[in-house]
Design a protein around this motif. Structure first.
Motif: not given
Lengths: 230, 230
Positions: B3, B5-10, B49, B88
DNA sequence: AAATATAATCGTTATCATAACGTTAATTTA
DNA sequence: TAAATTAACGTTATGATAACGATTATATTT
């Protein structure tokens, strides 16, 4: 720099409920992008760099409905690895309660948004059906204990409208006499002089919500629904 | 692909409550990495993952406590952009209820985990204090309506232990005679022949939870706490 | 003018949950 | 043997509530 971990996308999806005085409805859009282009979907979007989760939900809701100051509550986070086939996306679901009459966008605007009766919701993409069900369950739970359903009503509403709303949320008839007694005993309503004559010959008085009391009594675990439903 | 888009950590953070028959406690670890190294923290970790959110929470809880099959419930997702100063990270908080006696790890193991009485919780990093407060609020809400506090008790427990637990959760004394009546009326407990004589001269009978009834009545909105607390 | 449909009010009763408090029982220590 | 301590059972008054019945108000349709 950083934790050296795999990053994933984080999205927000909004389950938007609306009430027009007669029917409780769900707002859906026609998905504009692949995959699943042109299928029905909840309104969602990815979080912005300077946005917290609530902020993202508010923004998306504004885009979809044109409304600020909407009742919005975080529902649940969904993170199954393959819930989005294109790229791993964790979605934080929010539900919103709005007065349909306030809905200011044209239907079939850029998002091709449409209102669906709850019993006529079409197939939805991804895990959106699960989200909608969870939102309904939560609303039923919440509404049994707190006066949240007023968020769905216009400034002026009648008791028959209010009762019909409760009956739809719980998909169950409610005794009108007990309902009125309970509602008036709560002190949440302020009777207006004016009547709504559109639905009956006699006409039903309009009421307004006492916002002060609504706030102060929000935590008071009021039971607006009959026990038999529980 | 994707997509764009900026990915972030979860991440997932676990608020672990335990009860030893006397005190309700919170399990914390000494943070092993920068930033905020050596300060007290909730146990957390990044999602893998091939893991969903519940799975990540279970894994982290297993690492921390050595326990499978723990009561675990998603609490809330936190996503303020700067909540982690390094990178983030959106965190999905879970709370867990366990019987401390089952806790199989050595204290001061690799995580330097320690149990803290609820009133003696130290300063915590990031937004962890907010998470702990939200977890306590949710437990109070849940326990008022559902029999979740049994998850904190060992297989055999006494009524005084059970009552002490409720009193700590609500930080409020409960009338013992009414409490017993309500609990026995629920039919959730099975009286054992044996007594616990460690805390009194007379000794208090042990009880076991009727797991069948516990499951079937979980949604029945039982009120175990006096109205005055609400 | 009578029938009709919806809204609103008033009332009754049986049942249940509950808070507040009193009382008795069992056991160990002094 | 008495005192102390904790556990367990009992009583009562009150309030909430569900499930009903009956009636009045209003304006339209017949």
């Amino acid at each position: 720099m950083g934790y050296n971990q795999t990053a994933v996308l984080v999205a927000v999806d909004c389950i938007v409920f609306g009430y027009d005085g007669e029917q409780l409805k769900l707002l859906l859009i026609k998905r504009a992008i692949e995959p699943e282009k042109d299928r029905w979907s909840l309104m969602g979007g990815f979080i912005g760099d300077d946005e917290n989760l609530d902020g993202a939900a508010k923004r998306i809701l504004l885009q979809l409905t044109g409304l600020h100051d909407v009742y919005l509550e975080q529902l649940h986070a969904y993170g199954t690895p393959d819930r989005d086939p294109i790229e791993r996306t964790v979605s934080v679901a929010y539900f919103a309660l709005i007065d349909i009459n306030k809905y200011s966008k044209q239907l079939n605007d850029q998002y091709h948004a449409e209102w669906f009766k709850l019993k006529e919701v079409p197939d939805l993409i991804f895990d959106h059906p699960k989200m909608v069900k969870a939102a309904m369950d939560k609303i039923r739970y919440q509404a049994a204990l707190h006066p949240i359903l007023f968020e769905l009503l216009p400034k002026k509403f009648t008791i028959p409208q209010l009762q019909a709303l409760y009956e739809q949320v719980y998909d169950s008839p409610i005794d009108n006499r007990n309902f009125i007694r309970k509602i008036t005993a709560s002190g949440l309503l302020i009777k207006q002089a004016e009547k709504d004559k559109s639905n009956s010959r006699r006409g039903a008085f309009y009421f307004k919500l006492d916002r002060q009391k609504h706030r102060s009594q929000f935590q008071s675990f009021l039971n607006f629904i009959p026990k038999s439903i529980k």
